[in-house]
Design an enzyme around this catalytic site. Structure first.
Site, PDB file in Angstrom:
ATOM      1  N   LYS A  16       0.931   9.591   3.149  1.00  0.00           N
ATOM      2  CA  LYS A  16       1.274   8.073   3.459  1.00  0.00           C
ATOM      3  C   LYS A  16       0.802   6.982   1.602  1.00  0.00           C
ATOM      4  O   LYS A  16      -0.440   6.912   1.794  1.00  0.00           O
ATOM      5  CB  LYS A  16       1.487   6.994   4.048  1.00  0.00           C
ATOM      6  CG  LYS A  16       1.805   5.701   4.560  1.00  0.00           C
ATOM      7  CD  LYS A  16       2.035   5.564   5.589  1.00  0.00           C
ATOM      8  CE  LYS A  16       2.493   4.078   6.136  1.00  0.00           C
ATOM      9  NZ  LYS A  16       1.680   2.555   5.249  1.00  0.00           N
ATOM     10  N   LYS A  21      -5.397   8.270  -0.057  1.00  0.00           N
ATOM     11  CA  LYS A  21      -5.579   9.639  -0.557  1.00  0.00           C
ATOM     12  C   LYS A  21      -6.275   9.635  -2.047  1.00  0.00           C
ATOM     13  O   LYS A  21      -7.172  10.419  -2.584  1.00  0.00           O
ATOM     14  CB  LYS A  21      -4.104  10.288  -0.727  1.00  0.00           C
ATOM     15  CG  LYS A  21      -2.995   9.562  -1.713  1.00  0.00           C
ATOM     16  CD  LYS A  21      -2.098   9.778  -1.219  1.00  0.00           C
ATOM     17  CE  LYS A  21      -1.214   8.899  -2.354  1.00  0.00           C
ATOM     18  NZ  LYS A  21      -0.874   6.939  -1.843  1.00  0.00           N
ATOM     19  N   LYS A  46       0.195   2.424  -8.904  1.00  0.00           N
ATOM     20  CA  LYS A  46      -0.976   0.988  -8.766  1.00  0.00           C
ATOM     21  C   LYS A  46      -1.942   1.334  -9.816  1.00  0.00           C
ATOM     22  O   LYS A  46      -2.715   0.616 -10.046  1.00  0.00           O
ATOM     23  CB  LYS A  46      -1.094   1.014  -7.831  1.00  0.00           C
ATOM     24  CG  LYS A  46      -0.539   0.637  -6.211  1.00  0.00           C
ATOM     25  CD  LYS A  46      -0.638   0.188  -4.965  1.00  0.00           C
ATOM     26  CE  LYS A  46      -1.675   1.464  -4.462  1.00  0.00           C
ATOM     27  NZ  LYS A  46      -0.953   2.556  -4.606  1.00  0.00           N
ATOM     28  N   ASP A 131       4.817   8.333   0.071  1.00  0.00           N
ATOM     29  CA  ASP A 131       5.722   7.932   1.332  1.00  0.00           C
ATOM     30  C   ASP A 131       7.304   8.187   1.127  1.00  0.00           C
ATOM     31  O   ASP A 131       7.927   8.486   1.907  1.00  0.00           O
ATOM     32  CB  ASP A 131       5.755   6.205   1.564  1.00  0.00           C
ATOM     33  CG  ASP A 131       4.876   5.610   2.026  1.00  0.00           C
ATOM     34  OD1 ASP A 131       4.173   5.043   2.071  1.00  0.00           O
ATOM     35  OD2 ASP A 131       3.408   5.659   0.438  1.00  0.00           O
TER      36      ASP A 131
END
Length: 709
Positions: A16, A21, A46, A131
């Protein structure tokens, strides 16, 4: 069977968003750099996956190079980071525009054409947003891009939900192929989090390969843009990272097995988190996470709130929407107003103790930490010195770090004690679990310097058994008075914070009910406060009372007093039986219970009265078989399972004088009827039973009278 080492072993890390991670995968890449050449690819828009490997260095992403239209080359998008790790970021569109999934597909097409051939690594680590496992973000988990999948998750529901969705993606792409290396438990510091993760791992049949505790060391490394193994090489977290790297190395050599993706249905996952019994098709019997072992019946937070009402001078702060506070307070006030006995134990109406943060839709998006801090400030300014903060479902879903907020508030307000109870609504279990959690939380107030007094005892589990009648308390005090013992603290039921602080004054703890949570609470009190307990609930009936007296005398060292006590008890019992036996001798009784229960004390009493028991039957509505002690050792036949209709049909031809049952079906028989009383402690329950039997047989049923309670 061991296979030949691969030219390159590729592992995709999924989890998620925000679960850690990128931190885990980049640290694993650094750890693997001592074992071979590593290519690390960030697959999140990102573009922050390689930050600790490239401290202070900006990197052009693959999609930015593609957007510039000048071609994508190794020199454009690859940088050599710490440990010699080759770092690449796939990149993505600006937030709110385009399709990030499509961007991942494009980036991997470009990398496959040129970059992958240029690096020739021993290990390739892919850090992927998990996600939403759409077609684009599922690309890295395809077998032509990754050999193994690692899932990073915490014990939070939404993190587990994402992990289960990732397994669905793996299964959709690979069927029953064994592709999953394991689960990395990146803990958030939730109460009972490891147990939740272990249950999830058992449910999906995939092992936890490493546990990373919540630690300030990780934050320090993030601030310094430094790998854990570089900054804290001797730490436990470093060991956790190396454990993942070692497993990847063994898997690359064929020495470590992989696992098949076995996702579960959403309702099954929610059932596991809520604590219900799961009947999964895995040829296993899975245990409930609820201590009661039953399906969820009520809200865990409601149980915790209930404990707050049992303790004088503590304020309750519900971290919840306004509606939760309304429901809980209305429920409490209705009981408080309608039951005079209950007011003996509940301290005040809810309006005097209940406060609420009133989480809104906006808070559910941006978090409720600030309104929680603001509400604590408001309560402290109004004079609250002891506050119990209870979380509901919404607080759990948005992930507010309530425990840390409470600790931080205490550090700046030394005169205020804030006790968090992290129920997260019904995620932790049912109302009984909330009663337990809040009771354990209140042990924080125990003053460990208090010395025990040999003539004082504590009563545990008051709220677990709804001890709401003065007669029960009078009976209990009379029983303890036989030993010269006094009640120090009723934990928890109508006590003050001062009573809890002096809990250690009680030399022994007595549990009031046979439910598992009462025993678990007694174990916690013994562990935290060092007070032993009598592993037997307060007794009902003559035989149980005699045994209980012997055990309590042994535990308290009062054996010298019990001979006279037992003589008094026997004399009192004989007097009660002698008073009612002439009236009830040779009368016939049938007993039917809608659920298995211990009725041995009642059976003993009925037989001692000279009455005959025609039939004892139990329904199976609760799915449990009655145990042998349910009726005592009298050689009586027990009918089980036996429905109300079956019990009635056996009695129709020759009805007894009295049927003891709460069944409406059996009330149609032409005889007297009564429900079996719960009983009071010691001999009070026996006298109450004898009186009711006598009243029913003399005044009820055939004589045309109906005695109403």
């Amino acid at each position: 069977m061991t296979k030949e080492p691969m030219t390159m072993y590729s592992v995709a890390f999924y989890g998620k968003g925000g679960i850690g991670k990128s931190t885990v995968s980049s640290n694993v890449s650094f750890a693997l750099s001592s074992k071979g050449k590593v290519l690390h690819i960030g697959c999140d828009p990102k573009s922050d996956s390689t930050r600790i490997l490239l401290p202070g260095r900006k990197q052009k992403t693959v999609l930015r190079a593609f957007q510039e239209g000048v071609g994508v080359s190794f020199e454009d998008v690859a940088l050599i980071g710490k440990g010699g790790v080759v770092c690449i970021e796939a990149g993505g569109p600006e937030p709110g525009v385009g399709c990030a999934g499509r961007g991942i597909i494009t980036a991997f097409d470009l990398l496959k054409e040129d970059i992958f051939q240029s690096v020739d690594p021993d290990y390739r680590i892919l850090d992927v947003l998990g996600d939403v496992v759409c077609g684009g973000f599922a690309i890295p988990m395809r077998s032509d891009y990754s050999d193994a999948i690692v899932i990073v998750t915490s014990g939070e529901f939404m993190s587990l939900y994402a992990a289960n969705n990732i397994l669905r993606g793996v299964k959709a792409l690979g069927g029953d192929t064994e592709r999953v290396l394991g689960i990395v438990a990146n803990l958030r510091g939730l109460e009972g989090e490891r147990a939740i993760l272990e249950r999830f791992a058992e449910l999906v049949d995939i092992p936890i390969i490493s546990v990373i505790p919540r630690s300030g060391e990780i934050n320090d490394c993030e601030k310094e843009n430094s790998p854990i193994l570089e900054m804290f090489p001797e730490s436990g977290i470093a060991d956790s990272i190396e454990a993942i790297a070692d497993r990847i190395e063994r898997a690359s050599k064929g020495e470590q097995r992989l696992y098949r993706a076995c996702p579960v249905a959403d309702d099954e996952l929610e059932t596991m988190v809520r604590g219900q019994i799961i009947e999964a098709d895995r040829k296993k019997t899975r245990k409930s996470c609820s201590r009661s072992g039953k399906h969820i019946e009520t809200c865990c937070a409601a149980g915790a709130v209930d404990i707050g009402y049992y303790v004088d001078s503590i304020d309750i702060l519900l971290h919840s929407p306004r509606s939760c506070a309304y429901i809980f307070s209305s429920f409490h006030d209705r009981m408080y107003s309608n039951d005079a006995g209950l007011r003996t134990f509940r301290i005040c109406p809810s309006g005097e103790a209940m406060h609420c943060t009133e989480i809104t839709d906006s808070n559910s998006i941006f978090g409720g930490a600030e309104i929680l801090r603001g509400k604590l400030e408001e309560m402290a300014s109004r004079g609250s010195t002891d506050i119990m903060v209870i979380t509901t479902c919404m607080a759990g879903i948005i992930g507010d770090d309530v425990a840390n907020i409470c600790r931080s508030f205490e550090s700046t307000h030394p005169s205020v004690t804030v006790v968090p109870v992290l129920c997260d609504g019904n995620v932790r279990g049912d109302m009984g679990e909330g009663l337990y959690m809040a009771s354990v939380a209140m042990l924080r107030y125990v003053d460990m310097s208090v010395e025990p007094s040999p003539d004082h005892v504590n009563i545990l589990g008051m709220s677990f058994m709804k001890l709401s009648y003065r007669k029960k308390m009078d009976a209990l005090k009379g029983l303890l008075g036989l030993f010269g013992l006094k009640i120090n603290c009723m934990f928890i039921g109508g006590c003050t914070l001062e009573d809890i602080r002096n809990l250690r004054k009680g030399s022994v703890n007595l549990i009031m009910s046979n439910v598992r949570m009462a025993r678990d609470l007694a174990e916690e009190v013994r562990r935290i406060a060092g007070i032993d307990y009598l592993d037997s609930p307060a007794p009902i009936g003559y035989a149980g009372t005699v045994e209980w007296i012997r055990r309590l005398a042994s535990l308290t060292g009062t054996e010298s007093r019990i001979q006279h006590t037992l003589f008094q008890l026997e004399s009192k019992y004989s007097e009660i039986i002698g008073r009612y036996r002439p009236i009830l001798k040779d009368k016939r009784v049938a007993i039917h219970c809608n659920a298995p229960a211990d009725i041995s004390w009642a059976v003993d009493t009925i037989l001692d009265l000279g009455m005959h028991i025609d039939q004892i039957s139990f329904d199976q509505s609760q799915g449990k078989r009655p145990r042998s002690y349910c009726v005592g050792d009298h050689g009586l036949e027990v009918l089980f399972p036996c429905t109300d209709v079956e019990a009635k049909s056996r009695l129709m031809d020759d009805p007894p004088d009295l049927v003891i049952s709460r069944s409406p079906v059996l009330k149609t028989l032409e005889c007297s009827h009564m429900g079996l009383t719960d009983g009071f402690f010691a001999l009070s329950g026996i006298e109450d039973l004898c009186r009711k039997i006598s009243d029913e047989i003399i005044l009820g049923g055939r004589s045309g009278w109906e005695v109403r309670p």
